[in-house]
Design a protein around this motif. Structure first.
Motif, PDB file in Angstrom:
ATOM      1  N   ARG A  23       0.835  -1.208   0.000  1.00 49.47           N
ATOM      2  CA  ARG A  23       0.000   0.000   0.000  1.00 49.47           C
ATOM      3  C   ARG A  23       0.870   1.258   0.000  1.00 49.47           C
ATOM      4  O   ARG A  23       0.551   2.236  -0.678  1.00 49.47           O
ATOM      5  CB  ARG A  23      -0.911   0.015   1.230  1.00 49.47           C
ATOM      6  CG  ARG A  23      -2.290  -0.465   0.921  1.00 49.47           C
ATOM      7  CD  ARG A  23      -3.218  -0.246   2.100  1.00 49.47           C
ATOM      8  NE  ARG A  23      -3.646  -1.561   2.552  1.00 49.47           N
ATOM      9  CZ  ARG A  23      -3.330  -2.135   3.696  1.00 49.47           C
ATOM     10  NH1 ARG A  23      -2.582  -1.522   4.576  1.00 49.47           N
ATOM     11  NH2 ARG A  23      -3.767  -3.320   3.988  1.00 49.47           N
ATOM     12  N   THR A  24       1.943   1.226   0.760  1.00 53.57           N
ATOM     13  CA  THR A  24       2.846   2.375   0.810  1.00 53.57           C
ATOM     14  C   THR A  24       3.521   2.575  -0.538  1.00 53.57           C
ATOM     15  O   THR A  24       3.753   3.713  -0.956  1.00 53.57           O
ATOM     16  CB  THR A  24       3.896   2.183   1.922  1.00 53.57           C
ATOM     17  OG1 THR A  24       3.216   2.014   3.163  1.00 53.57           O
ATOM     18  CG2 THR A  24       4.823   3.375   2.024  1.00 53.57           C
ATOM     19  N   SER A  66      10.934  -1.712   9.964  1.00 56.45           N
ATOM     20  CA  SER A  66      11.790  -0.535   9.782  1.00 56.45           C
ATOM     21  C   SER A  66      11.778  -0.078   8.323  1.00 56.45           C
ATOM     22  O   SER A  66      11.802   1.121   8.037  1.00 56.45           O
ATOM     23  CB  SER A  66      13.220  -0.807  10.264  1.00 56.45           C
ATOM     24  OG  SER A  66      13.861  -1.738   9.434  1.00 56.45           O
ATOM     25  N   GLN A  67      11.703  -1.031   7.384  1.00 57.38           N
ATOM     26  CA  GLN A  67      11.605  -0.670   5.971  1.00 57.38           C
ATOM     27  C   GLN A  67      10.278   0.018   5.660  1.00 57.38           C
ATOM     28  O   GLN A  67      10.225   0.928   4.841  1.00 57.38           O
ATOM     29  CB  GLN A  67      11.767  -1.916   5.090  1.00 57.38           C
ATOM     30  CG  GLN A  67      13.161  -2.487   5.090  1.00 57.38           C
ATOM     31  CD  GLN A  67      14.180  -1.532   4.507  1.00 57.38           C
ATOM     32  OE1 GLN A  67      13.930  -0.864   3.501  1.00 57.38           O
ATOM     33  NE2 GLN A  67      15.329  -1.453   5.138  1.00 57.38           N
ATOM     34  N   LYS A  72       7.420   4.968   4.227  1.00 55.19           N
ATOM     35  CA  LYS A  72       6.412   6.005   4.494  1.00 55.19           C
ATOM     36  C   LYS A  72       7.047   7.386   4.524  1.00 55.19           C
ATOM     37  O   LYS A  72       6.490   8.346   3.973  1.00 55.19           O
ATOM     38  CB  LYS A  72       5.708   5.722   5.818  1.00 55.19           C
ATOM     39  CG  LYS A  72       4.719   4.602   5.727  1.00 55.19           C
ATOM     40  CD  LYS A  72       4.008   4.380   7.043  1.00 55.19           C
ATOM     41  CE  LYS A  72       2.965   3.302   6.923  1.00 55.19           C
ATOM     42  NZ  LYS A  72       2.224   3.099   8.166  1.00 55.19           N
ATOM     43  N   ARG A  73       8.211   7.510   5.157  1.00 54.74           N
ATOM     44  CA  ARG A  73       8.901   8.811   5.175  1.00 54.74           C
ATOM     45  C   ARG A  73       9.309   9.228   3.771  1.00 54.74           C
ATOM     46  O   ARG A  73       9.145  10.384   3.375  1.00 54.74           O
ATOM     47  CB  ARG A  73      10.138   8.741   6.080  1.00 54.74           C
ATOM     48  CG  ARG A  73       9.832   8.692   7.544  1.00 54.74           C
ATOM     49  CD  ARG A  73      11.074   8.918   8.386  1.00 54.74           C
ATOM     50  NE  ARG A  73      12.183   8.041   8.057  1.00 54.74           N
ATOM     51  CZ  ARG A  73      12.429   6.858   8.626  1.00 54.74           C
ATOM     52  NH1 ARG A  73      11.614   6.390   9.541  1.00 54.74           N
ATOM     53  NH2 ARG A  73      13.479   6.156   8.279  1.00 54.74           N
ATOM     54  N   VAL A  76       6.484  10.597   1.541  1.00 54.80           N
ATOM     55  CA  VAL A  76       6.147  11.987   1.847  1.00 54.80           C
ATOM     56  C   VAL A  76       7.144  12.922   1.168  1.00 54.80           C
ATOM     57  O   VAL A  76       6.760  13.907   0.534  1.00 54.80           O
ATOM     58  CB  VAL A  76       6.108  12.223   3.370  1.00 54.80           C
ATOM     59  CG1 VAL A  76       6.008  13.706   3.694  1.00 54.80           C
ATOM     60  CG2 VAL A  76       4.964  11.464   3.998  1.00 54.80           C
ATOM     61  N   VAL A  77       8.427  12.599   1.271  1.00 54.47           N
ATOM     62  CA  VAL A  77       9.454  13.435   0.659  1.00 54.47           C
ATOM     63  C   VAL A  77       9.281  13.464  -0.861  1.00 54.47           C
ATOM     64  O   VAL A  77       9.326  14.530  -1.479  1.00 54.47           O
ATOM     65  CB  VAL A  77      10.868  12.940   1.037  1.00 54.47           C
ATOM     66  CG1 VAL A  77      11.939  13.649   0.233  1.00 54.47           C
ATOM     67  CG2 VAL A  77      11.113  13.136   2.530  1.00 54.47           C
ATOM     68  N   TYR A  78       9.066  12.299  -1.466  1.00 54.96           N
ATOM     69  CA  TYR A  78       8.889  12.251  -2.919  1.00 54.96           C
ATOM     70  C   TYR A  78       7.629  12.984  -3.358  1.00 54.96           C
ATOM     71  O   TYR A  78       7.586  13.553  -4.452  1.00 54.96           O
ATOM     72  CB  TYR A  78       8.853  10.808  -3.421  1.00 54.96           C
ATOM     73  CG  TYR A  78      10.230  10.222  -3.634  1.00 54.96           C
ATOM     74  CD1 TYR A  78      10.979  10.566  -4.748  1.00 54.96           C
ATOM     75  CD2 TYR A  78      10.772   9.332  -2.732  1.00 54.96           C
ATOM     76  CE1 TYR A  78      12.236  10.050  -4.954  1.00 54.96           C
ATOM     77  CE2 TYR A  78      12.032   8.798  -2.921  1.00 54.96           C
ATOM     78  CZ  TYR A  78      12.765   9.152  -4.037  1.00 54.96           C
ATOM     79  OH  TYR A  78      14.010   8.642  -4.233  1.00 54.96           O
TER      80      TYR A  78
END
Length: 103
Positions: A23-24, A66-67, A72-73, A76-78
């Motif tokens: 999903r991510t 952790s992956q 997810k981080r 957001v950046v992309y």
């Protein structure tokens, strides 16, 4: 080797992690990053599907979590720097859909 006292995750938790990673991957705007994330997820789970030791299962599960946090981080950046135009692969897919519906 240090033994982990925590129980290995259940099948439901592992499948939930797998679905969350996929999903991510859908959240990435860029086609290449999205497909890479999907491929990396499926390859990682296929590689670890035969684990039987509870410690190694727990370790692989923690690595997957952790992956997931990292993905997810990064999504957001992309999304902040999303490309203005679609990739060739996305344009080809859109043209194929349009062509199939007009027939």
């Amino acid at each position: 080797m240090v033994s982990l006292s925590l129980a290995a995750p259940t099948r439901t938790e592992i499948l939930g992690l797998y679905r969350s990673l996929l999903r991510t991957a859908r959240d990435f705007c860029d086609y290449n990053i999205r497909e890479y994330t999907k491929r990396r997820t499926t390859d990682g789970f296929h590689q670890n599907q035969n684990l039987t030791d509870p410690d190694s299962i727990f370790s692989a599960y923690q690595e997957g979590k952790s992956q997931l946090a990292l993905a997810k981080r990064q999504s957001v950046v992309y999304s902040l720097y999303a490309p203005k135009v679609k990739s060739v692969m996305e344009l080809d897919a859109a043209n194929a859909i349009t062509t199939n519906t007009s027939n």
